[in-house]
Motif scaffolding. Structure first.
Motif, PDB file in Angstrom:
ATOM      1  N   ILE A 143       0.847  -1.189   0.000  1.00 46.01           N
ATOM      2  CA  ILE A 143       0.000   0.000   0.000  1.00 46.01           C
ATOM      3  C   ILE A 143       0.886   1.243   0.000  1.00 46.01           C
ATOM      4  CG2 ILE A 143      -1.977  -1.072   1.152  1.00 46.01           C
ATOM      5  CD1 ILE A 143      -1.014   0.179   3.775  1.00 46.01           C
ATOM      6  N   LYS A 144       0.311   2.334  -0.467  1.00 46.87           N
ATOM      7  CA  LYS A 144       1.026   3.615  -0.465  1.00 46.87           C
ATOM      8  C   LYS A 144       0.053   4.675   0.031  1.00 46.87           C
ATOM      9  CE  LYS A 144       3.390   6.945  -3.486  1.00 46.87           C
ATOM     10  NZ  LYS A 144       3.922   7.675  -2.413  1.00 46.87           N
ATOM     11  N   ILE A 145       0.472   5.421   1.030  1.00 42.07           N
ATOM     12  CA  ILE A 145      -0.358   6.512   1.539  1.00 42.07           C
ATOM     13  C   ILE A 145      -0.260   7.676   0.562  1.00 42.07           C
ATOM     14  CG2 ILE A 145      -0.694   8.171   3.416  1.00 42.07           C
ATOM     15  CD1 ILE A 145       0.547   5.993   5.273  1.00 42.07           C
ATOM     16  N   THR A 146      -1.412   8.114   0.073  1.00 38.56           N
ATOM     17  CA  THR A 146      -1.439   9.222  -0.874  1.00 38.56           C
ATOM     18  C   THR A 146      -1.874  10.525  -0.220  1.00 38.56           C
ATOM     19  OG1 THR A 146      -3.680   8.625  -1.561  1.00 38.56           O
ATOM     20  CG2 THR A 146      -1.844   7.727  -2.866  1.00 38.56           C
ATOM     21  N   SER A 147      -2.535  10.426   0.940  1.00 35.91           N
ATOM     22  CA  SER A 147      -2.954  11.619   1.669  1.00 35.91           C
ATOM     23  C   SER A 147      -3.110  11.259   3.139  1.00 35.91           C
ATOM     24  CB  SER A 147      -4.281  12.153   1.114  1.00 35.91           C
ATOM     25  OG  SER A 147      -4.661  13.332   1.790  1.00 35.91           O
ATOM     26  N   GLY A 148      -2.272  11.869   3.965  1.00 38.32           N
ATOM     27  CA  GLY A 148      -2.366  11.668   5.416  1.00 38.32           C
ATOM     28  C   GLY A 148      -2.895  12.943   6.030  1.00 38.32           C
ATOM     29  N   TYR A 149      -2.060  13.584   6.847  1.00 43.01           N
ATOM     30  CA  TYR A 149      -2.460  14.855   7.443  1.00 43.01           C
ATOM     31  C   TYR A 149      -2.565  15.922   6.357  1.00 43.01           C
ATOM     32  CZ  TYR A 149      -2.319  19.268   9.871  1.00 43.01           C
ATOM     33  OH  TYR A 149      -2.615  20.535  10.290  1.00 43.01           O
ATOM     34  N   ARG A 150      -3.577  16.800   6.511  1.00 45.13           N
ATOM     35  CA  ARG A 150      -3.725  17.958   5.629  1.00 45.13           C
ATOM     36  C   ARG A 150      -3.904  19.206   6.486  1.00 45.13           C
ATOM     37  NH1 ARG A 150      -8.764  15.815   2.090  1.00 45.13           N
ATOM     38  NH2 ARG A 150      -7.774  14.009   1.111  1.00 45.13           N
ATOM     39  N   CYS A 151      -3.115  20.212   6.198  1.00 44.22           N
ATOM     40  CA  CYS A 151      -3.363  21.508   6.840  1.00 44.22           C
ATOM     41  C   CYS A 151      -4.622  22.102   6.197  1.00 44.22           C
ATOM     42  CB  CYS A 151      -2.163  22.442   6.677  1.00 44.22           C
ATOM     43  SG  CYS A 151      -1.882  23.012   4.979  1.00 44.22           S
ATOM     44  N   GLU A 152      -5.156  23.154   6.790  1.00 50.04           N
ATOM     45  CA  GLU A 152      -6.385  23.753   6.277  1.00 50.04           C
ATOM     46  C   GLU A 152      -6.231  24.216   4.825  1.00 50.04           C
ATOM     47  OE1 GLU A 152      -9.628  27.217   7.453  1.00 50.04           O
ATOM     48  OE2 GLU A 152      -8.011  26.728   8.865  1.00 50.04           O
ATOM     49  N   LYS A 153      -5.084  24.816   4.518  1.00 54.19           N
ATOM     50  CA  LYS A 153      -4.827  25.320   3.154  1.00 54.19           C
ATOM     51  C   LYS A 153      -4.838  24.168   2.141  1.00 54.19           C
ATOM     52  CE  LYS A 153      -1.028  27.449   0.518  1.00 54.19           C
ATOM     53  NZ  LYS A 153      -0.188  26.367   0.027  1.00 54.19           N
ATOM     54  N   HIS A 154      -4.108  23.112   2.442  1.00 55.22           N
ATOM     55  CA  HIS A 154      -4.036  21.984   1.511  1.00 55.22           C
ATOM     56  C   HIS A 154      -5.389  21.282   1.394  1.00 55.22           C
ATOM     57  CE1 HIS A 154      -2.247  18.903  -0.949  1.00 55.22           C
ATOM     58  NE2 HIS A 154      -2.742  17.976  -0.145  1.00 55.22           N
TER      59      HIS A 154
END
Length: 111
Positions: free
Chosen positions: A47-58
């Motif tokens: 598996i590959k993580i494509t989106s983990g934590y996101r700041c509000e802007k991202h």
């Protein structure tokens, strides 16, 4: 020179696997890491993580919902060669929500 988040946090993951792509900040709930580690072991790391934590802007840039669990370290998206197989395994773990998006070829998971 190592990256800022090049720190191993479990058997199969580094902080950088969960970092926000724009600011490199990381927030990850221990339960999410635990379940991701179980999933990775069960699918032998395929598996590959494509989106983990996101700041509000991202989060806004990618069209995330305003109160996204990504912004709290409670969610991640992954891709895999066999999405259906990984999805079936993830559904058996202790994620509170698992969604397969076959069109966009990713699985979203939350704790």
């Amino acid at each position: 020179m190592p990256e800022i988040n090049d720190i191993k946090i479990s058997k199969n993951f580094y902080l950088k696997d969960f970092q926000c792509p724009c600011c490199k900040k990381v927030i990850i709930h221990p339960s999410l890491l635990d379940e991701m580690e179980k999933l990775s072991a069960m699918v032998k790391g395929k598996i590959k993580i494509t989106s983990g934590y996101r700041c509000e802007k991202h989060n806004k840039e990618v069209g995330g919902v305003p109160n996204s669990k990504h912004m709290k370290g409670l969610a991640c998206d992954i891709t895999a060669t066999d999405l259906q197989e990984v999805y079936n395994i993830a559904k058996k773990l202790k994620f509170s929500f698992v969604k397969l998006d076959e069109k966009k070829k990713y699985i979203h998971m939350e704790v």
